[in-house]
Design a protein around this motif. Structure first.
Motif, PDB file in Angstrom:
ATOM      1  N   PHE A 260      34.967  17.983 -50.208  1.00 39.46           N
ATOM      2  CA  PHE A 260      35.147  17.213 -50.629  1.00 39.46           C
ATOM      3  C   PHE A 260      34.896  18.097 -52.120  1.00 39.46           C
ATOM      4  N   PHE A 261      33.615  17.506 -52.429  1.00 38.21           N
ATOM      5  CA  PHE A 261      32.881  18.519 -53.295  1.00 38.21           C
ATOM      6  C   PHE A 261      32.467  19.695 -53.085  1.00 38.21           C
ATOM      7  N   TYR A 262      32.435  20.698 -51.414  1.00 39.60           N
ATOM      8  CA  TYR A 262      32.614  21.965 -51.975  1.00 39.60           C
ATOM      9  C   TYR A 262      34.639  22.535 -52.422  1.00 39.60           C
ATOM     10  N   LYS A 263      35.307  21.942 -52.281  1.00 38.93           N
ATOM     11  CA  LYS A 263      36.602  22.366 -52.959  1.00 38.93           C
ATOM     12  C   LYS A 263      36.608  22.020 -54.257  1.00 38.93           C
ATOM     13  N   PHE A 264      36.366  20.949 -54.443  1.00 41.92           N
ATOM     14  CA  PHE A 264      36.798  19.807 -56.075  1.00 41.92           C
ATOM     15  C   PHE A 264      35.408  21.585 -56.667  1.00 41.92           C
ATOM     16  N   SER A 265      34.482  21.686 -56.599  1.00 40.70           N
ATOM     17  CA  SER A 265      33.169  22.265 -57.444  1.00 40.70           C
ATOM     18  C   SER A 265      33.559  23.712 -57.414  1.00 40.70           C
ATOM     19  N   ARG A 266      34.374  24.711 -56.668  1.00 38.30           N
ATOM     20  CA  ARG A 266      34.619  25.773 -56.978  1.00 38.30           C
ATOM     21  C   ARG A 266      36.424  26.253 -56.519  1.00 38.30           C
ATOM     22  N   LYS A 267      37.074  25.917 -56.475  1.00 38.68           N
ATOM     23  CA  LYS A 267      38.432  26.155 -55.898  1.00 38.68           C
ATOM     24  C   LYS A 267      38.907  25.182 -57.457  1.00 38.68           C
ATOM     25  N   ARG A 303      24.565  19.566 -56.376  1.00 36.83           N
ATOM     26  CA  ARG A 303      24.658  20.292 -56.777  1.00 36.83           C
ATOM     27  C   ARG A 303      26.021  20.288 -57.400  1.00 36.83           C
ATOM     28  N   LEU A 304      26.627  19.204 -58.183  1.00 36.05           N
ATOM     29  CA  LEU A 304      28.265  19.170 -58.341  1.00 36.05           C
ATOM     30  C   LEU A 304      27.533  18.961 -60.246  1.00 36.05           C
ATOM     31  N   ILE A 305      26.888  18.731 -60.875  1.00 30.71           N
ATOM     32  CA  ILE A 305      26.469  18.013 -62.283  1.00 30.71           C
ATOM     33  C   ILE A 305      25.383  18.512 -62.659  1.00 30.71           C
ATOM     34  N   PRO A 306      25.171  19.381 -63.915  1.00 30.82           N
ATOM     35  CA  PRO A 306      24.798  20.340 -64.222  1.00 30.82           C
ATOM     36  C   PRO A 306      23.555  19.103 -65.587  1.00 30.82           C
ATOM     37  N   LYS A 307      22.551  20.612 -65.016  1.00 28.74           N
ATOM     38  CA  LYS A 307      21.207  19.079 -66.092  1.00 28.74           C
ATOM     39  C   LYS A 307      20.991  19.204 -67.137  1.00 28.74           C
ATOM     40  N   GLU A 308      22.068  20.229 -67.810  1.00 31.26           N
ATOM     41  CA  GLU A 308      22.114  20.087 -68.992  1.00 31.26           C
ATOM     42  C   GLU A 308      22.252  18.959 -69.862  1.00 31.26           C
ATOM     43  N   PRO A 309      21.557  18.417 -71.022  1.00 31.50           N
ATOM     44  CA  PRO A 309      22.804  16.676 -71.309  1.00 31.50           C
ATOM     45  C   PRO A 309      24.269  18.035 -72.104  1.00 31.50           C
ATOM     46  N   ARG A 310      24.773  17.035 -71.747  1.00 29.34           N
ATOM     47  CA  ARG A 310      26.701  16.952 -72.873  1.00 29.34           C
ATOM     48  C   ARG A 310      27.359  16.341 -73.041  1.00 29.34           C
TER      49      ARG A 310
END
Length: 318
Positions: A260-267, A303-310
């Protein structure tokens, strides 16, 4: 030599495509449904368990929750924990499941209840996601087209009336409206296509999809067809996965989560949000029922969530 040059050219094209795609990639985060008993302490506890804070907490409100005063403390708890609430407003009395007629809603016969609900939204002057009468293209809810003589127009009229009433009487300009469908049309008939329930662009900010792995179906086999349908028919709308989870029965759930994470974060990197239904209901969707699932979920989130705040809502308005 020609072969080497060709190979270098191919590699260059692949790398350029990769960096272009990364540059346009939206930030992604996760949400949770953790049951109806919500507090900021519980959200903090579960954030530590999964290693990342959820950006959305899903909750459900029905007509039977009147008066709606207790909902305000739930919204404030979610806000205190640094997340955005997503309220699912269900037109029925729970747990009896006695339906509130969507025809009556469309004819403004439920205005008193909606105005009472609006006063809570007025007091909570902060960003909020609101989805009304979800999974209408399924056959299980009393507001579905299937249980309303295929009258999809009645659903549309009810949605518009809810939108108009809550917008008028809440005064909350920070509401994002989520029109949320099921990942499969049940029954699979032309009249039951999602577009036949669509209230219109002016009434919808975000489109959501709900889908679950009850047995041995991959993430793509559940969602791919409906995501493609939505992208073809509603090109300008952002898509959220508003409910998903995998059972831990008859399946290697940790493996399912990794895929799931592989497909969700890429495709599917253009989808910024997924919400995990983290309770034991029809199946045991709760991740804590086995540590290998928790470990896979933690690893995927890192791996999914960026560290910079938004700010999530700012991203959605771009």
């Amino acid at each position: 030599m020609k072969t080497v040059i060709l190979l270098i050219f191919i590699i260059a094209i692949v790398l350029i495509s990769y960096f272009i795609s990364q540059g346009s990639r939206k930030p992604q985060c996760y949400g949770l449904y953790m049951g109806q008993d919500i507090s900021s302490d519980q959200i903090e506890k579960i954030s530590k368990r999964y290693g990342e804070k959820p950006c959305i907490i899903l909750t459900f409100v029905g007509w039977s929750d009147r008066p709606f005063k207790s909902m305000l403390s739930t919204l404030n708890s979610i806000k205190k924990a640094g997340a955005i609430p997503m309220i699912t407003l269900e037109p029925w009395l729970f747990p009896s499941k006695q339906p509130i007629s969507i025809e009556n809603i469309s004819k403004n016969k439920e205005e008193k209840t909606l105005r009472e609900f609006a006063t809570i939204l007025q007091q909570y002057d902060s960003p909020i996601f609101l989805r009304f009468a979800h999974e209408m293209n399924g056959n299980w809810y009393p507001w579905s087209g299937y249980q309303n003589k295929k009258q999809t127009k009645t659903y549309i009229n009810a949605w518009r009336k809810v939108h108009e009433t809550l917008t008028k009487y809440s005064g909350n300009t920070k509401i994002s409206w989520v029109w949320s469908i099921n990942a499969e049309d049940l029954p699979l008939e032309k009249w039951n296509e999602p577009k036949n329930y669509y209230p219109g662009d002016e009434y919808v900010n975000i489109i959501g999809i709900d889908g679950y792995n009850f047995k041995k179906r991959s993430f793509e086999s559940i969602f791919k067809k409906q995501i493609e349908y939505l992208r073809n028919n509603f090109k300008e709308k952002t898509i959220f996965i508003t409910e998903t989870a995998s059972s831990n029965a008859e399946v290697n759930r940790a493996k399912w989560i990794k895929d799931f994470f592989y497909k969700f974060s890429r495709k599917y990197s253009y989808i910024p949000i997924f919400i995990w239904f983290d309770i034991n209901k029809e199946k045991n969707w709760n991740l804590c029922s086995d540590q290998t699932s928790v470990d896979a979920f933690n690893s995927g989130l890192k791996r999914l969530i960026p560290k910079e705040p938004r700010t999530l809502l700012e991203e959605e308005k771009k």
